[in-house]
Design an enzyme around this catalytic site. Sequence first.
Site, PDB file in Angstrom:
ATOM      1  N   ASP A  36       0.822  -1.221   0.000  1.00  0.00           N
ATOM      2  CA  ASP A  36       0.000   0.000   0.000  1.00  0.00           C
ATOM      3  C   ASP A  36       0.854   1.268   0.000  1.00  0.00           C
ATOM      4  O   ASP A  36       0.352   2.358  -0.249  1.00  0.00           O
ATOM      5  CB  ASP A  36      -0.970   0.008   1.191  1.00  0.00           C
ATOM      6  N   ASP A 281     -11.868  37.751 -33.495  1.00  0.00           N
ATOM      7  CA  ASP A 281     -11.295  36.446 -33.825  1.00  0.00           C
ATOM      8  C   ASP A 281     -12.036  35.325 -33.097  1.00  0.00           C
ATOM      9  O   ASP A 281     -12.023  34.179 -33.526  1.00  0.00           O
ATOM     10  CB  ASP A 281      -9.810  36.394 -33.473  1.00  0.00           C
ATOM     11  N   GLY A 416      -9.640  31.019 -35.569  1.00  0.00           N
ATOM     12  CA  GLY A 416     -10.598  31.635 -36.483  1.00  0.00           C
ATOM     13  C   GLY A 416     -10.030  31.895 -37.861  1.00  0.00           C
ATOM     14  O   GLY A 416     -10.548  31.423 -38.869  1.00  0.00           O
ATOM     15  N   LEU A 417      -8.950  32.633 -37.918  1.00  0.00           N
ATOM     16  CA  LEU A 417      -8.377  32.991 -39.201  1.00  0.00           C
ATOM     17  C   LEU A 417      -7.912  31.725 -39.915  1.00  0.00           C
ATOM     18  O   LEU A 417      -8.113  31.559 -41.122  1.00  0.00           O
ATOM     19  CB  LEU A 417      -7.219  33.958 -38.978  1.00  0.00           C
TER      20      LEU A 417
END
Lengths: 527, 429
Positions: A36, A281, A416-417
Amino acid sequence: MQLTIWTYEGPPHVGAMRVASSMTDLHYVLHAPQGDTYADLLFTMIERRKTRPPVTYTTFQARDLGADTAEIFKTACREAVERFKPQAVLVGASCTAELIQDDPGGLAKTLDLGIPVIPLELPSYQKKENWGAAETFYQLVRGFAGGRTAEPKAEGARKSCNILGPTSLGFRCRDDIVEVQKLLVELGVDVNVVAPLGASPADLTRLPNADFNILLYPEIADTAARWLEREFKQPCVRTVPIGIGATHKFIREVAALAGVDPEPVIGSEDDRFSWYSRSIDSNYLTGKRVFIYGDATHAVAAARVAEKELGFKVCGLGTYSREFARDVRAAAKEYGVEPLITDDHLEIEDAIIAAQPELVLGTQMERHVAKRLRIPCAVISAPIHVQDFPARYSPQMGFEGANVIFDSWVHPLTMGLEEHLLTMFRDDFEFNDDAKASHLATIGGGGSKSGKAVQNNGAPEKVIEEPANDMVDGSPSWATDAEKELKKIPFFVRGKARRNTEAFAAQNGLALITVETLYDAKAHFAR
Amino acid sequence: MSAPDIKSAACGSSVAAPIRERGQHEVFCGLTSIIWLHRKMQDAFFLIVGSRTCAHLMQSAAGVMIFAEPRFGTAIIEERDLAGMADMNDELDQVVERLLSRRPDIKMLVLVGSCPSEVIKLDLDRAAQRLNKVHAPDRRVLSYSGSGIETTFTQGEDNFLTALVRDMPEKSETAPASLLVVGSMADIAEDQFTRIFSSLGLENVAFLPARRSTELASIGPDTKYILTQPYLGATVTELERKGATRIEAPMPLGEEGTTLWLRAIADTFDVQQDKFDAITGPGRERAKKALTHYREQLEGRRVFLFPDSQLEPAIARFLHREMGAEIVEIGTPFLHRKITQPEFDLLPDSVAVSEGQDVDKQIERCRAENPDLIVCGMGLGNPFEAEGRSTKWSIELVFSPIHGYDQAGDLAELFARPLGRRAVLEVAV
């Protein structure tokens, strides 16, 4: 019995370890079999902790079971207290020790250790890690703050608060508390105690001195905060300041309790998120489908930020935190999706596939699922990974937290672009779906329209075709011209277009998908 | 060029008095060996019958492997199983049914016992027998214990191989003498040895574990076996019970270890010395050449080994004999005298050995000795590094290909890398 390949939460004693490791001058003696001790590596490897976690394990073996495991526990406990000289000791059992019923709490009391002993009863076969952490923190708070009274304060003194919930191995806790404390400094509110992270047992005795509490991680500290509320009439700020809206709400709630003016802090120049999200954008972010899964706090916060602050559309929302399922159900209802309350990662994978998201916000497991499905992804929640402890300052909360969220959720998406350029150039001879990345161009025949045309070392290159015209279990087949038309759709939405069209055709009982079907489907699914 | 003679090289260390410690053991349990066993045996699924802790251990130790659909999992015992509200055997049968129907590629299902299943005395041998009635012969079901109360780390493999040996068919009396190479090795190392055996003219060679569950070798009195891993005490007992005879040798680690190991096999199968030299010569040369790259970094360095895989005596022998390192302490979770004697024969008498562990005391001894390199587990590595010490994670010794001539350099590099890195970095802790 439940078949499990991956668990979002460990056993409850690991939750207790997280609390013990968060604090100073506290030691945890765990009655547990050999092996453990693996849990140490969560702290030393994942969190890169520089010291061993303050845990002593009895590591009993089979031969000890016939002899005296209780004696082993007592020896380990006595030696740990002598060696580490903690202010207090937590004692408890892991799953195996729970079965042999040695009663660590009772045994520790017989030892006259001279320091407070907090016994933990964490039912391993019912409960999980976060519950274990919450119960441990509650027992500590109750044990050390119980029966105390707040120190009297001078009239007109600045208000102070406790920050509750940040722990070791918590998602970005290290940086969140810095960011939240920055807000409090700006508001002119003092911080009395931050706990469990960085607090000692003695600090917990000072909890009643605060005027109110701030609950940052309900999974860990809700039980303790409710007790403090009842016991010391300390009100509690429950808004978790993830995202701009929640940060504003948080500032107003704190300001109201502290009797200060929130407005100068709300207008912070640190907030770049709001402008970035409004800038042109970001238009392309509108309606991006996002699938969210994590602990309840981070999942609910992510859904709110996604939908209200980035203009995404939540297409799936789930959690493994059963204790907070109600919050997730409420949020799911608000965003019009079915809540997914499960810790079966295969079920979540199926839900992701079905939801066809454009972004996945999840844990490391969902990151891997998304990677397999080639969907952009960001990690928003524990269970965590060495990558979730970045070297740089990287909070989730407050204004800087929102800035970090903007970057880490938006960057994986096609910008975006770029999206316009991809559409414009999709049939370009050197910029097309089959072209290799430019830095790999010399390896294959990068830049050609089709791999078929390239003869590399005399061998025709392997062209990976998307499965076409195959009639699998009665699903519609594609006419050649429709298949050609499909290829004109940019690759990053093509899979979705294909699935939508097939679903549309199946719904309408069409066996053959033509160009018309493709555009009918497009119109049908148009947002 | 001839193989070094064990007797003349011997310093006669007999490990007279190892330090025996009973305290906190900072070691993995036997379940962890599933991480390499499932990679080795490509048609087997390892189903742990245990708790959430077992599942959490596996994903913490196996790291990224878990993100693929791995061939191991945990049937988690729940409150209702313990309270007798559900019949655990029925529950297990259902889990197995679901698993096997989803994974038709699985030819061998291995039920692995854990601490909780051992403590509640869930009989997995009987469960395997019961499931075999349904699924054999298409799919075999086997069981062994990998629990922490019974096994330490690599002993999980020991128990698995013992179960496989029990299952091995008996060899026909007319079958020729054969060699069985016992212990998981990387496939690449296994392939290299296969080529050497074939050049030496050894025809009947099998490996245990085999890559596929259906390729289990047969065994009988004419089977000679040799270990590639030192942690296989129970497997040795079972092999001998089945009449096989052990070829004694150091482990095939480093140039010297590999040569002594191959020489012991060659002697058993009457391979001529000149043939042996001709076949092993190029490998020995390559290994020596590779080792010289790292010797400078390791020579005279003081190394402290914490207990982990039971490979520690063999690694210490390699580092001392071939790299010129000084061994400060050899910690081992268990000292199997019969198996490790060939390693100690090559080590100085003075070497300190500890068996078992009391981790806090061992850390104190280690700090007092202030060694140049500490070989230890992942729980201790970063804390030692933060004290300004250099460490090597011992877990890499069971995950990386280290056996044989062509991996000798890689083995040395594992130890040289942290020292080299330390020398290069201009940032301090």
